[in-house]
Design a protein around this motif. Structure first.
Motif: not given
Lengths: 362, 738
Positions: A183-184, B438-440, B475-480, B491-495
């Motif tokens: 999370a930094g 930052t994208w994950s 499960e798939v997820f995305l983090k921004m 911060r947004v994290t949908p999954s």
């Protein structure tokens, strides 16, 4: 003419600090270090250097002696001081002889910095252990004086600076994989290097949580709200800490413990082994419980009977109104009383598993 | 002339004397400095508290049990205590911290921590007393006004002497039910860095222990006709309970060896965890002694039947972790552990029938790696494994066996032989400089396997129960994480998760999650800081089902699916600012909602009482087919709101603080047919909790301050009025700074 350097309140302080340690034993002379005369003498400064001309002027004003008596006095003092310094201040002398600012800084443990940066000394064990300012704020091999003269800013340490020294700390072994790292978060977000850990008694609020937990909820506000629900682990009452369950430097992927195993560290009576086991208990306590807080009794995520009915059917032949063991052909022929539905565990008390009863009643 | 010389000579002698003093002082002080130059700092605060409860303060006391120091009164009284926080440090960097904080005899914590170049040591002790099961005890049948549902005592059935199992609660023990438990934790830790190892190795020894003492209600429900009245007829009241003592002790000794050669980190851990239950076993024979002569057991009752037996146990754990760093480009970590939980004491029936080995073995392992492919691209992968093996005695004839026992089925549920949970996953990160975002993106696969042994007859087995052997999901997820403008962090994290098969209703076969937060800070404008968050989680399972079973014709009817949907949401907004110097303000609001819906299934008979093999073995029970019925869809839904406000004002030598929090919750435990039959106190959730704290500090002198706080708590329960209560608390203390 050279003079002895000393603090303004030198008569009140440790004598060895009154004297400039930059003494060349061979030459038996004092050596002065330049002092930024623009700065006023800070009260707490125990160690400052005075330029020769001003020292001379000051001494002449202060003493008012005639030249010849002044010289005689100085010679006497010189003789006695030299004798004292040579016998008792060997260690500081050696360090002073090396001449580097880093060595002097090490010896003073950051006190030169504290002359201006008041409040940074802190009142905590951490602050004491980190009292060498340059070890975090100056890159290795660089000269702080050179940095100051160039007008450059002293650096703010990064996580990599912390882990350079704390590389042998077991708790940081898997920091790279931790949720906080991803999370930094920086070390200083949670750890107060300069702060004070000594605290006054009598809190001015109703919160009794420990220092760690008070830090956690500053970011984890949703969890903080859960702890205010009427059934919760007693963190805000001071009965336990967030770190009792959570490893702030680690992550679930690097835990050598099951989810249930974490809870059983404190709730070992539930751990068994049990003869007759309850499946959701074996796998994960959060199948039924909300460990931070819940509006329901017993930290249940949803109350009875809802939490049970999602997995279990109810035998009306046993739980129904006027329970005649002879079953009726139809399941809905008997009504299940509210006094049964209100609390499944009123009868099934060994809900976490039993040593004796397959129906988990005792 | 002579006078002139005399004056000058006196002056010289004086100067020489002073110089000598300086020499002597220098010698002593430097000698002392060479040894230590330690300083103490900190605070010592003796304090006095007063508390006063009104109404029913049981709810407020559930975590804050206050006992008067001078009269052992829990309703009101004075409490004397001492807090201190002391730090000793010297120029070598060594330090010793000793601190204590307490609120009377039921809430104390003490901590010691020392650091020097050779290592660290620490010790702690805390004690905390609370209501057993927190406020759950208030809902025990003997506590609720009106007891159980009077409607249950059917007059027609009363005539036959059978009013069912749950008509009335009876306390069979002679003790008064005292719903309190005290937990005391204590421990010691040390980290040693032997010089011979340099900076590369350290050894840690930790001891952690706790004791629990108190009481709880335990219950037992007897089978039909085990109780008889004096006349010999069956006693209808089968729901019975007793005051059960709690007296437990746990001790854990842990050893760590850490070694860090170059870029490696190696940790070995070994621990022994001993749990001891000091309560004498309670059996039906004990209860008979308590309750005689009014309570009489029918012939054939096994008086050795233990009630609530909690055995002693010991757990041994070995673990090894290894981590290696490859500069700034990669880090890989792996670990493996093995734990053995051994039962150390057994009940009489267990010993008699041969159940003499209670044991579970747990294995854990992980492998994870993080790779920085480039300054803007990162990769991470992990694999995790956990297996729990049940090595307890099995089968045990007459006690625990998969053999039909119609009169006393001993294996109703399947035996869980082993449980394995494994997962692996992958995550890719992108750190582009554009938009400072930052994208994950990642994927996780999880699998659960349950090794089960089902009873033969009668017993539960699919498809008449909602418990299966396998679970697997993706499960798939995305983090921004974005910083769109100065001061903003988003911060947004949908999954999304989907499962191929599930084995428990609480295992989702579909789950949608969203975690989001926004932070805005503007130090230049009154040091404003605003944080907001919204979280959403909806999980659903509709892949498990029940089936009716008919002996003639053989077979199962069409399945009836259970459909459980659980949605949780939370949101909050918190603001803090400093509008003027020496004045701080904060305001916060949090909302939480939990919504569960599922089908309410009933059956006409106990499922394990029904033969599931054909031809059926002789069964004394009437051969009535097993019938499932979807009675209703119930819904549990509760909203919780929390409002907090705080103020801190510094004025000359005074510091004023004010904090207020309001928590309210409302909702229902189960609506529909299930909820309609619930007694009033259990039907809904509707309560308010106010907490107001007013604090003051006066800096009396430079190192002395007077501190005080007044706290008012008020709990109002609109579903269960007898829980309404309030409490006033006042603390005053004088803080001395060293």
């Amino acid at each position: 003419m050279s003079w002895i350097a000393g603090g303004r309140n030198s008569l009140k302080r440790n004598s060895h600090k009154r004297f400039c340690h930059a003494i060349d034993n061979n030459q038996r002379q004092f050596r002065h270090v330049a002092y930024i005369v623009e700065k006023s003498y800070p009260e707490d400064c125990e160690f400052f250097w005075v330029r020769q001309p001003e020292c001379v002027e000051g001494m002449q004003k202060v003493t008012g002696f005639s030249k010849w008596l002044f010289g005689l006095m100085a010679m006497c003092a010189l003789l006695f001081s030299w004798q004292a310094s040579g016998q008792t201040a060997a260690e500081p002398e050696k360090k002073a002889e090396q001449g580097s600012v880093g060595e002097l800084m090490k010896h003073t443990r950051g006190k030169k910095c504290l002359a201006c940066h008041k409040g940074m000394e802190g009142g905590s064990a951490t602050a004491v252990a980190h009292a060498e300012c340059e070890s975090c704020h100056v890159d290795s091999g660089k000269d702080i004086q050179a940095i100051l003269k160039a007008g450059a800013a002293i650096k703010m340490p990064k996580n990599s600076d912390c882990t350079t020294c704390h590389k042998n700390d077991r708790k940081l072994m898997n920091w790279a994989f931790s949720a906080h790292s991803k999370a930094g978060s920086s070390c200083s977000d949670c750890h107060q290097i300069h702060g004070s850990s000594v605290s006054k008694g009598v809190r001015l609020s109703a919160d009794k949580s420990d220092r760690n937990s008070a830090m956690c909820v500053k970011c984890h506000q949703d969890t903080s709200a859960e702890f205010k629900m009427r059934s919760h682990h007693p963190v805000q009452e001071g009965g336990m800490s967030c770190t009792g369950c959570h490893d702030p430097h680690g992550d679930g992927h690097t835990a050598l413990k099951s989810k249930t195993g974490q809870c059983l560290e404190c709730h070992q009576a539930i751990g068994g082994p049990k003869v007759f086991e309850h499946a959701p208990v074996v796998e994960d306590c959060t199948n039924c419980h909300a460990p931070h807080g819940s509006a329901n009794r017993g930290l249940l995520s949803t109350s009875q009977p809802s939490v049970c009915l999602q997995c279990h059917s109810i035998a009306t032949g046993k739980h129904g109104f006027g329970s005649d063991p002879t079953p009726s052909p139809k399941a809905n022929s008997r009504t299940v009383s509210g006094s049964v539905l209100r609390g499944c565990t009123n009868c099934h008390g060994a809900i976490h598993g039993s040593q004796q009863d397959p129906l988990l009643r005792y | 002339m002579k006078l002139f010389l005399l004056k000058r000579l006196s002056l010289m002698i004086s100067l020489m004397f002073v110089a000598n003093l300086g020499y002597a002082e220098t010698e002593n002080e430097v000698a002392a400095a060479a040894a230590t130059s330690g300083t103490w700092q900190g605070y010592i605060t003796p304090k006095l508290g007063y508390f006063n409860n009104s109404g029913n303060a049981a709810y407020l006391n559930r975590y804050n049990l206050l006992d008067s120091t001078f009269s052992h009164n829990t309703d009101n009284g004075f409490i004397a205590d001492l807090d201190f926080s002391l730090l000793y440090s010297d120029d070598s960097g060594a330090s010793l911290l000793l601190e204590k904080e307490g609120y009377g005899t039921n809430n104390q914590r003490l901590r010691l921590r020392g650091i020097n170049d050779s290592g660290k040591l620490g010790a702690y002790y805390s004690t905390f007393k609370s209501a057993t099961g927190t406020f759950n005890f208030q809902y025990n049948p003997d506590m609720v006004v009106g007891g159980t549902d009077p409607q249950y005592a059917d007059p027609i059935l009363n005539a036959t002497g059978k009013t069912g199992f749950v008509a009335s609660f009876n306390n069979d023990s002679p003790d008064v039910l005292d719903y309190e438990v005290r937990r005391s934790n204590y421990g010691f830790s040390s980290i040693l860095k032997p010089p011979s190892f340099g900076d590369r190795a350290s050894v840690e020894f930790n001891f952690d222990g706790y004791t629990r003492n108190g009481q709880k209600v335990s219950n037992y429900v007897l089978k039909d006709e085990l109780l008889v009245s004096k006349k010999g007829s069956a006693e209808p009241y089968q729901w019975r309970g007793y005051a059960n003592n709690i007296d437990e002790q746990n001790s854990k000794l842990t050893y760590h060896f850490n070694y860090t050669p170059q870029d490696w980190f190696i940790n070995y851990e070994f621990s022994i965890d001993k749990f001891q239950n000091n309560v004498l076993p309670i059996t039906l024979g004990t209860v008979q002694k308590w309750a005689a002569p009014s309570l009489k057991f029918a012939p054939g009752v096994d008086f050795l039947t233990p009630l609530g037996f909690v055995p002693d146990s010991t757990q041994y754990t070995n673990g090894l972790r290894v981590s290696r760093t490859f500069g700034d480009s990669a880090v890989i970590s792996a670990g493996v552990s093995y734990a053995l939980l051994q039962q150390d004491s057994y009940s009489e029936p267990q010993t008699t029938l041969g159940y003499t080995d209670g044991q579970t073995a747990t294995s854990n392992a992980y492998l994870t790696g993080k790779f920085n492919v480039s300054p803007s691209v990162g990769l991470e992968a992990f694999a995790r494994y956990n297996r729990r093996q049940n090595n307890s005695s099995y089968p045990v004839a007459g006690f625990f066996e998969p053999v039909s026992q119609f009169d006393d089925p001993r294996m109703v549920m399947p035996r869980i032989n082993n449980y394995t949970n494994s997962a692996l996953g992958f995550e890719a990160k992108l750190y582009p400089t554009v938009l400072k975002t930052t994208w994950s993106a990642g994927w996780t696969y999880e699998m659960k396997e349950r090794g089960l042994t089902y009873g033969v007859v009668p017993a539960l087995a699919p498809p008449i129960m909602l418990y299966g052997e396998n679970y697997s999901s993706n499960e798939v997820f995305l983090k921004m994480v974005a910083r769109p403008a100065k001061g903003w962090v988003v911060r947004v994290t949908p999954s999304y998760l989907w499962a191929n098969e599930t084995g428990l209703t609480t295992d989702p076969n579909q789950m949608l999650k969203l975690k989001s937060s926004v932070i805005y800070t503007k130090p230049a404008w009154n040091e404003l800081a605003v944080t907001g968050y919204y979280n959403y989680n909806r999980k659903k399972n509709d892949s498990l089902s029940y089936s009716d079973y008919n002996v003639n014709p053989r077979g199962f009817a069409d399945p009836q699916n259970q459909e459980a949907t659980n949605t949780t949401q939370s949101a909050g907004l918190n603001i803090s600012l400093v509008p003027v110097e020496e004045l701080k303000l904060s305001l916060g609001y949090d909302w939480n909602q939990n919504d569960l819906s599922a089908y309410y299934f009933v059956t006409n008979r106990l499922r394990f009482d029904y033969p599931v093999v054909y031809p059926p073995v002789p069964n004394p029970q009437p051969n009535v087919p097993l019938d499932f019925y979807n009675l209703d869809q119930f819904n549990y839904k509760v909203n919780t709101h929390t409002l907090t406000a705080g103020l801190e004002k510094q004025w000359e030598r005074y510091l004023f603080t004010a904090n207020y929090s309001l928590m309210l919750a409302n909702g229902y435990n189960a609506n529909g047919l299930g909820g309609q039959s619930l007694p009033g106190v259990d039907d809904k959730i509707d309560y308010l909790l106010h907490t107001l704290a007013l604090g003051t500090e006066y800096q009396f002198k430079k190192n002395v301050s007077v501190r005080g706080v007044y706290i008012y708590d008020r709990y109002e329960d609109n579903a269960y009025n007898s829980l309404n209560g309030s409490r006033n608390t006042l603390w005053l203390g004088i803080s001395y700074r060293l």
